[in-house]
Design an enzyme around this catalytic site. Structure first.
Site, PDB file in Angstrom:
ATOM      1  N   VAL A  52       0.869  -1.186   0.000  1.00 31.95           N
ATOM      2  CA  VAL A  52       0.000   0.000   0.000  1.00 31.95           C
ATOM      3  C   VAL A  52       0.899   1.227   0.000  1.00 31.95           C
ATOM      4  O   VAL A  52       1.776   1.368   0.860  1.00 31.95           O
ATOM      5  CB  VAL A  52      -0.916   0.007   1.232  1.00 31.95           C
ATOM      6  CG1 VAL A  52      -1.722   1.292   1.299  1.00 31.95           C
ATOM      7  CG2 VAL A  52      -1.828  -1.206   1.214  1.00 31.95           C
ATOM      8  N   ALA A  90       3.506  -2.023   3.421  1.00 26.82           N
ATOM      9  CA  ALA A  90       3.228  -0.589   3.343  1.00 26.82           C
ATOM     10  C   ALA A  90       4.488   0.209   3.068  1.00 26.82           C
ATOM     11  O   ALA A  90       5.564  -0.086   3.589  1.00 26.82           O
ATOM     12  CB  ALA A  90       2.571  -0.098   4.633  1.00 26.82           C
ATOM     13  N   LYS A  91       4.304   1.215   2.238  1.00 27.21           N
ATOM     14  CA  LYS A  91       5.333   2.242   2.023  1.00 27.21           C
ATOM     15  C   LYS A  91       4.746   3.559   2.484  1.00 27.21           C
ATOM     16  O   LYS A  91       3.715   4.003   1.969  1.00 27.21           O
ATOM     17  CB  LYS A  91       5.722   2.338   0.550  1.00 27.21           C
ATOM     18  CG  LYS A  91       6.645   3.528   0.276  1.00 27.21           C
ATOM     19  CD  LYS A  91       7.247   3.517  -1.106  1.00 27.21           C
ATOM     20  CE  LYS A  91       6.345   4.086  -2.167  1.00 27.21           C
ATOM     21  NZ  LYS A  91       7.116   4.672  -3.299  1.00 27.21           N
ATOM     22  N   ILE A  92       5.414   4.201   3.441  1.00 32.82           N
ATOM     23  CA  ILE A  92       4.904   5.443   4.029  1.00 32.82           C
ATOM     24  C   ILE A  92       5.807   6.575   3.562  1.00 32.82           C
ATOM     25  O   ILE A  92       7.006   6.608   3.886  1.00 32.82           O
ATOM     26  CB  ILE A  92       4.909   5.367   5.570  1.00 32.82           C
ATOM     27  CG1 ILE A  92       4.168   4.111   6.057  1.00 32.82           C
ATOM     28  CG2 ILE A  92       4.328   6.643   6.169  1.00 32.82           C
ATOM     29  CD1 ILE A  92       2.709   4.049   5.675  1.00 32.82           C
TER      30      ILE A  92
END
Lengths: 234, 234
Positions: A138, A165-167
């Site tokens: 995501v 996840a990549k934030i």
């Protein structure tokens, strides 16, 4: 992938000819360069790849040609974002069938103002995950006006175990710390992005990988490799 | 089109099956309904058509099927927006070849934050206009984070004579009045949009057409037809 993906996973830029058509051969040379630089994986068709400048056919041709060039030597993430969950799921299945190790998907949005509420975001990622057997990264990026608050990301990971996840929003380290604290090993990775400009605080907060552009992959990879794992207990 | 397009030009919604695939036959029935209601033209593949939910192939199939359904009985506007001027120009040429009387194009943008400066917006529309012989309706809508201030629209119309305009941002009447005052007959139309919620002030300000959804086209068309032309001197 047996072990969770970590390290440096650069985004491959799309190379264009002077008439703005896609230069597949030139783009394949960038893949060679990034593999020579010691990348731990590659990401195709992301925003740094100018995916929004491509037709559907060009996306498909690029993914196919670059996965052939990598030939299984590294895990490859293919970005398959689309407003429609149906289209994102179809694109994701095609990427898996071509050999992608993971897909990356932004939440659904259009333009500056068309956003999607949290429960629909979870349904969207369920539909994508149900179409494939590989993980879904995501992408939490400022380009998307659809917000992904920590509480929604926690619900998403709990309900869709394929989610990574990549934030890369402002205050990424705070968000990574909150996610790592709440989710521990049930959120593999996680990654930061946005040119790795906040890499050190992000690693301290629990990031295990970084997804920059293609400029200094070797140097960034060395930082991730030597950095002590000091985030929240996992 | 010999005379400039005026009146009510509803946007045709895309009808989907329960599995979210496109229902071409159902969408053609909406075209029949809008023609029966006395529409002065139709607009395909706009945001109310959920164009952002479609693949390139579905866009093409919808435009082709609906232009065949109309069969030249009304002017049809096909939306051909894409971030890439190259792709928008190619789509626009294809629309003209299928029988479109006009194309509609938003300025280039992506997501909430990726915008394009004014001179590049003018180059973008030049490239689209150069690919076709029909007019280009510039869509000035809140979904686009790329701003189209009055001064830029005036420069655009002066440099790209094929340009028409649909103004559907907040304070549409003020903007329409400023454009009509500055450009007079060199800006044919113009149109408002956004469900015609500000139709009366927009007509008073110089609008000559409205592009609503498909809900009350007959009623809106009657208002445009009887409204006295009272805008700035043209």
């Amino acid at each position: 992938m047996a072990a969770p993906l970590t390290g440096v996973v650069p985004v491959v830029p799309t190379i264009f000819h002077d008439d703005e058509t896609v230069d597949l051969g030139g783009t394949a040379l960038v893949v060679d360069y990034l593999m020579d630089a010691g990348a731990d994986g590659l990401c195709l068709l992301a925003n740094y790849s100018e995916q929004f400048s491509l037709t559907d056919g060009e996306r498909d041709a690029l993914a196919r040609a670059l996965l052939e060039r990598v030939a299984g030597r590294l895990p490859v993430i293919v970005t398959t974002s689309h407003y429609s969950a149906r289209v994102a799921a179809t694109r994701s299945r095609a990427a898996q069938d071509m050999g992608a190790a993971m897909v990356m998907v932004m939440p659904p949005f259009f333009g500056a103002t068309l956003t999607v509420p949290g429960p629909a975001v979870i349904e969207y990622f369920k539909q994508v995950a149900d179409a494939i057997d590989i993980p879904v990264m995501v992408q939490d990026a400022p380009l998307s006006p659809t917000p992904l608050p920590v509480s929604l990301l926690v619900d998403l990971v709990n309900q869709v175990p394929q989610v990574h996840a990549k934030i890369e929003v402002p205050q990424a380290a705070d968000k990574l710390h909150a996610l790592a604290s709440a989710l521990g090993d049930s959120l593999p990775g996680p990654f930061d992005g946005e040119e790795s400009v906040t890499l050190i605080p992000d690693l301290d907060a629990g990031a295990r990988g970084t997804m920059p552009s293609s400029m200094v992959p070797a140097e960034l990879g060395q930082i991730v490799a030597i950095w002590p794992v000091t985030g929240p207990a996992r």
